[in-house]
Design an enzyme around this catalytic site. Structure first.
Site, short mmCIF file in Angstrom:
data_model
loop_
_atom_site.label_atom_id
_atom_site.label_comp_id
_atom_site.label_asym_id
_atom_site.label_seq_id
_atom_site.Cartn_x
_atom_site.Cartn_y
_atom_site.Cartn_z
CB ALA A 58 -0.86 0.01 1.25
CE LYS A 59 3.50 6.65 -4.14
NZ LYS A 59 4.92 6.50 -3.81
CB ALA A 60 0.18 3.97 3.68
CE1 TYR A 91 7.41 6.83 -0.17
CE2 TYR A 91 5.26 6.11 0.59
CZ TYR A 91 6.24 6.14 -0.38
OH TYR A 91 6.06 5.45 -1.57
#
Ligand SMILES: Cc1ncc(COP(=O)(O)O)c(C=O)c1O
Length: 364
Positions: A173-175, A179
């Site tokens: 998931a690009k959550a 980051y």
């Protein structure tokens, strides 16, 4: 100990599109603000995308738009985010934003997050009471790892930080919260004089850079870590895989030991921001001859020819902004959906838009 300029350096940001798409409408950049008590600021509850729009002879073209928006919807589904936005609506919104911005090339950033209902505020970790918000912004962004990097390559290190483990934070998931891990990797790298860091997964195998997937070339074969190595299923990664197929370059997805990085013939990063960036050294050990290798150059050349519209893509990869036909006629005005519509759309959006597996197998 280290040069402060290096730490503060970002790629040049010459132009920002003056409007931002918000919940179905275009608003001024200056008005795109959130309350400081929004859930996302405290608990990292956002999912987002990074999409490039390239300059072509047919005008600006958004690269693999549907795949990016599909990944956004998939990320939202993983985090149980109920929302009204559909694949078609967000694709149309992105194209309209680029058209209104008037830039020939830019980077597009859609973001969905848990906001704050100021009339009925909720401050706990439980995200369900918080309303969802969605914004799309765009700006002209240069070469992510520096202008010279594309040809000359970058010097990188293996990070002392591991990538997320699959059962703690899903790397697929690009959550926004992922980051924080990327920032630890990136800060350590630049503090020690490297352009980027490569993280290992929790088993000690090569995973990915702080914001890029990685490819290794050994005796003419291209090797990249599988999804099981806690990587983001990169859309540029998928494009590289397709380009290798088209160029008949053998490619395998396989676990990679750290030491293999030091004896590789060539290495490169792939990513929307980094595009295809050669790696010329790892931990001060030169990769191959210490400069961009021939296989990297071939793949990179094909990639840039495709993104500039000069070479036919293996799939329907470019959405030409000036030729785009909105899929949702009733949403052309981009009004914000209301109450019942939101709920109805939420159920259909999560059921249909996230059903399809994205462009890569999820079981590797
Ligand atoms: C952690 C991470 N891995 C890989 C990538 C590359 O993904 P993509 O090619 O879809 O931009 C990115 C960039 O989005 C990233 O942030």
């Amino acid at each position: 100990m280290f040069n402060d300029d290096v730490r503060k350096k970002d790629v040049k940001t010459p132009t920002i599109v003056g409007e931002v798409w918000h919940n179905g409408e275009f608003i001024r950049w200056d008005d795109a603000r959130v309350h400081v008590m929004s859930h996302v600021l405290h608990y990292g509850s956002s999912v987002f995308e990074g999409i490039r729009c390239y300059k072509t002879k047919r005008g600006p073209a958004v690269f693999r738009l549907r795949e990016h928006i599909q990944r956004l919807l998939n990320s939202a589904k993983i985090y149980r985010m109920e929302h009204p936005w559909t694949l078609d609506e967000l694709c149309d919104a992105t194209v309209h934003l680029v058209a209104r911005g008037g830039l020939q090339q830019c980077y597009v950033r859609p973001i969905m997050f848990r906001s704050l209902d100021e009339e009925r505020p909720a401050f706990g970790v439980n995200p369900f009471p918080n309303p969802m918000a969605c914004y799309i912004g765009a700006w002209d962004w240069g070469k992510y790892l520096g202008d010279a990097a594309i040809e000359q390559g970058v010097d990188v290190c293996v990070s002392s930080w591991n990538r997320l483990t699959p059962n703690s934070m899903p790397a697929m998931a690009k959550a926004g919260a992922n980051y924080m891990n990327s920032q630890l990797i990136k800060m350590e790298a630049i503090t020690n004089g490297y352009a980027e860091g490569i993280a290992l997964d929790d088993r000690g195998y090569v995973s990915e850079g702080s914001g890029e997937n990685i490819f290794l070339i050994h005796e003419g074969k291209v090797i990249t870590p599988p999804l099981a190595s806690s990587i983001l299923p990169g859309i540029t990664r998928d494009s590289v895989i397709e380009i290798c197929r088209a160029l008949e370059i053998p490619l395998v997805e396989s676990s990679i030991q750290r030491a293999a990085l030091y004896v590789a013939d060539e290495l490169f990063f792939s990513g929307t921001a980094a595009e295809i960036t050669p790696i010329r050294s790892v931990d001060r050990i030169p990769v191959g001859v210490g400069s961009r290798g021939p296989v990297t150059e071939r793949i990179q050349k094909a990639f840039f020819e495709i993104t500039s519209g000069e070479r036919e893509a293996p799939g329907d990869w470019l959405t030409f902004v000036g030729e785009h036909k909105p899929a949702q006629a009733e949403n052309n005005g981009h009004r914000a959906p209301k109450g019942d519509e939101m709920k109805k759309a939420a159920s259909t959006a999560s059921a249909s838009d996230t059903r399809d597996a994205i462009h890569v197998t999820l079981t590797e």
